[in-house]
Design a protein around this motif. Structure first.
Motif, PDB file in Angstrom:
ATOM      1  N   GLY A  85       0.824  -1.193   0.000  1.00 28.34           N
ATOM      2  CA  GLY A  85       0.000   0.000   0.000  1.00 28.34           C
ATOM      3  C   GLY A  85       0.857   1.241   0.000  1.00 28.34           C
ATOM      4  O   GLY A  85       2.018   1.203  -0.410  1.00 28.34           O
TER       5      GLY A  85
ATOM      6  N   ASP B 262      -2.293   8.669   7.411  1.00 32.83           N
ATOM      7  CA  ASP B 262      -3.247   8.272   6.367  1.00 32.83           C
ATOM      8  C   ASP B 262      -2.713   7.119   5.527  1.00 32.83           C
ATOM      9  O   ASP B 262      -3.071   6.989   4.349  1.00 32.83           O
TER      10      ASP B 262
ATOM     11  N   THR C 264      -2.364   3.613   3.810  1.00 31.80           N
ATOM     12  CA  THR C 264      -3.399   2.770   3.217  1.00 31.80           C
ATOM     13  C   THR C 264      -2.759   1.458   2.789  1.00 31.80           C
ATOM     14  O   THR C 264      -1.934   1.435   1.876  1.00 31.80           O
ATOM     15  N   ARG C 265      -3.126   0.364   3.459  1.00 38.79           N
ATOM     16  CA  ARG C 265      -2.506  -0.934   3.161  1.00 38.79           C
ATOM     17  C   ARG C 265      -3.558  -2.045   3.270  1.00 38.79           C
ATOM     18  O   ARG C 265      -4.480  -1.964   4.079  1.00 38.79           O
TER      19      ARG C 265
ATOM     20  N   HIS D 229      -6.129  -4.731   7.181  1.00 36.42           N
ATOM     21  CA  HIS D 229      -6.301  -3.526   6.386  1.00 36.42           C
ATOM     22  C   HIS D 229      -6.169  -2.284   7.264  1.00 36.42           C
ATOM     23  O   HIS D 229      -6.648  -2.241   8.377  1.00 36.42           O
TER      24      HIS D 229
ATOM     25  N   HIS E 192      -6.327   2.182   6.845  1.00 34.53           N
ATOM     26  CA  HIS E 192      -6.753   3.245   5.943  1.00 34.53           C
ATOM     27  C   HIS E 192      -6.983   4.504   6.765  1.00 34.53           C
ATOM     28  O   HIS E 192      -7.070   4.450   7.992  1.00 34.53           O
TER      29      HIS E 192
ATOM     30  N   LEU F 282     -10.778   1.269   1.435  1.00 39.55           N
ATOM     31  CA  LEU F 282      -9.508   1.945   1.180  1.00 39.55           C
ATOM     32  C   LEU F 282      -9.656   2.979   0.067  1.00 39.55           C
ATOM     33  O   LEU F 282      -9.129   4.095   0.153  1.00 39.55           O
ATOM     34  N   ASP F 283     -10.387   2.614  -0.974  1.00 36.92           N
ATOM     35  CA  ASP F 283     -10.588   3.545  -2.082  1.00 36.92           C
ATOM     36  C   ASP F 283     -11.378   4.776  -1.651  1.00 36.92           C
ATOM     37  O   ASP F 283     -11.026   5.911  -1.982  1.00 36.92           O
TER      38      ASP F 283
ATOM     39  N   THR G  96     -11.768   6.056   1.315  1.00 35.87           N
ATOM     40  CA  THR G  96     -11.048   6.913   2.263  1.00 35.87           C
ATOM     41  C   THR G  96      -9.923   7.675   1.564  1.00 35.87           C
ATOM     42  O   THR G  96      -9.640   8.827   1.903  1.00 35.87           O
ATOM     43  N   ARG G  97      -9.267   7.044   0.588  1.00 34.62           N
ATOM     44  CA  ARG G  97      -8.292   7.767  -0.224  1.00 34.62           C
ATOM     45  C   ARG G  97      -8.957   8.980  -0.883  1.00 34.62           C
ATOM     46  O   ARG G  97      -8.429  10.093  -0.879  1.00 34.62           O
TER      47      ARG G  97
END
Length: 473
Positions: A167, A259, A261-262, A280, A282, A332-333, A335-336
């Motif tokens: 990530g 922040d 993300t993994r 996970h 995020h 994850l997407d 929150t990105r």
């Protein structure tokens, strides 16, 4: 020897322990810390987690300690009302500090017979065909049939298994803590409102008696985020962002988060599985982290219990990763995306204004709220009825509520025809003959996690559905 060792006594691990005990699985929870944390990482439960608590008869306990809040404004802090008529009986967010959630779930697990040992650090894992041996820091060894790592983003279990955690590292960091200020509440609220016009990662949330939950962007990313910030660091960053440090003093606790993300490359290695932040991590935007972990546990619990009991159909335990990893990837997407929308850069602010306009369309607003609350989750069970793979909301029945019938953690056939049978699966599936004005299908088969496994009225098709999810009859 126990059936399952759970590493980590956070909300994911404690929820999993309770779910396993519902099915008589012998559970030992190990946590490295001698006492539960006082750090309030999460401040609430979203709709799907509220439904989960209702399904297990725990919601009243949580409502006693929480406060209901409107659902709007959770996607990147964009202030829009929640769409009307969401597909749930619980259209609110329940504000409740994570330590309280941890305590309530821990009490539930212990009531059901789980053992929780604090101050026991896991340092080694060795598995073979018949079980898993866990080594503790004091040299003790414990044997179990399965191990689940619920031990956070820095998971020892994941590292010992050699499971990759690809990530992006943290690019920005946020300071978080609880502290006092003697500034009048009106002045705090006025200053915060002004700052939040441009800085969405800033806030002073009143907790009562002059205590505030303080959130402020850090100057950079710390080399070691396990080292808490100082009060002086908070004051410096408050002055830089807000022009005042609000006279903060007497901190209860101080922390920081990034922040990063993994996502774990896989959720299972033989007899060892991962859940929650161990699988996970995020950004916390939208408040999804704790909820995602609790829902991991809700999905995994009955499947692992079936494996222990010996009735799990082939491949059932592998559906845990197949179902939950895509859900985590979607979180994850989103929150990105939210982090980008919360940037103070002009380009990001322009996109934020555009997204805010789009959210005036009901279909867009609904789509984003369903992402945040996990109401939009649909597992891939193949082609079929639109309900297939979705969780069933709580519907009213002639003799009560659907969720009142799910407290045992068993499967459930809700039969509006009165002509069906669960036959040889009666030890795993409850057969309820009742009717609902809110349900326009003849019958539904629910898995223990409340997701619809079958819809129809043909007994032969039902047998196929029972065999697929509940093994041989």
């Amino acid at each position: 020897m126990v059936d399952v060792i759970v590493a980590g006594a956070g909300p994911t691990g404690l929820m999993l322990a309770a779910e396993l005990r519902l099915h008589g699985v012998r559970v030992l929870v190990l946590d490295r810390e001698p006492e539960p944390t006082k750090v309030v990482r999460s401040m609430g439960l979203h709709v799907r987690s509220i439904e989960v608590m209702d399904q297990r008869g725990l919601l009243e306990r949580f409502l006693e300690h929480g406060r209901r809040h409107p659902l709007g404004g959770f996607f990147a802090g964009i202030d829009k009302p929640a769409p009307e008529r969401l597909d749930t009986a619980h259209g609110y967010v329940l504000g409740i500090p994570q330590p309280v959630t941890d305590r309530l779930l821990g009490e539930r697990a212990v009531e059901l017979g789980a053992e929780i040992r604090r101050g026991h650090e896991l340092v080694g894992v060795d598995q073979d065909e018949s079980g898993v041996t866990v080594e503790l820091a004091d040299g003790a060894r414990v044997r179990s049939r399965h191990l689940v790592g619920c031990d956070g983003g820095r998971s020892t279990v994941r590292k010992l298994l050699g499971i990759g955690f690809p990530g992006e590292p943290a690019r920005v960091e946020t300071l978080l803590g609880e502290m006092r200020t003697d500034v009048p509440p009106e002045a705090v609220a006025e200053a915060m409102a002004e700052v939040r016009r441009t800085h969405k990662r800033f806030g002073l949330v009143p907790l009562g008696d002059g205590v505030y939950r303080v959130i402020v962007p850090a100057e950079g990313v710390a080399e070691d985020r396990s080292v808490p910030p100082t009060l002086a660091e908070f004051r410096q960053r408050l002055r830089a962002v807000a022009g005042t440090d609000f006279g903060v003093h007497s901190p209860r606790w101080l922390s920081r988060f990034g922040d990063a993300t993994r996502l774990a490359e896989r959720y299972r290695s033989g007899r060892v599985l991962l859940a929650g932040d161990a699988a996970h991590v995020h950004p916390p935007t939208g408040g999804q982290g704790l909820n995602l972990g609790v829902q991991d546990a809700f999905n995994l619990g009955w499947k692992l219990a079936a494996e222990v009991a010996g009735w799990a159909p082939e491949g059932l335990l592998d559906t845990y990763e197949a179902e939950r990893r895509p859900v985590a990837a979607a979180v994850l997407d989103n929150t990105r995306a939210q982090m980008e929308l919360m940037s103070t850069e002009p380009g990001a602010q322009a996109v934020r204004r555009l997204v805010a306009e789009l959210m005036d369309f009901e279909v867009v607003n609904r789509h984003l709220i369903e992402k945040i609350t996990a109401l939009g989750v649909r597992y891939d069970f193949g082609e079929g009825h639109e309900l297939l793979g979705r969780r069933m909301r709580d519907v009213g029945l002639k003799r009560g509520r659907l969720y009142e019938l799910t407290r045992s953690g068993r499967g459930l056939l809700l039969d509006q025809t009165g002509r069906l049978s669960v036959g040889g699966w009666a030890d795993r599936v409850d057969h309820v003959v009742d009717v609902s004005e809110e349900l326009d299908v003849p019958a539904v088969l629910l898995r223990p996690d409340g997701h619809v496994a079958w819809v129809g009225e043909d007994q032969r098709d039902l047998v196929d559905g029972l065999s697929r999810w509940f093994g041989a009859g």
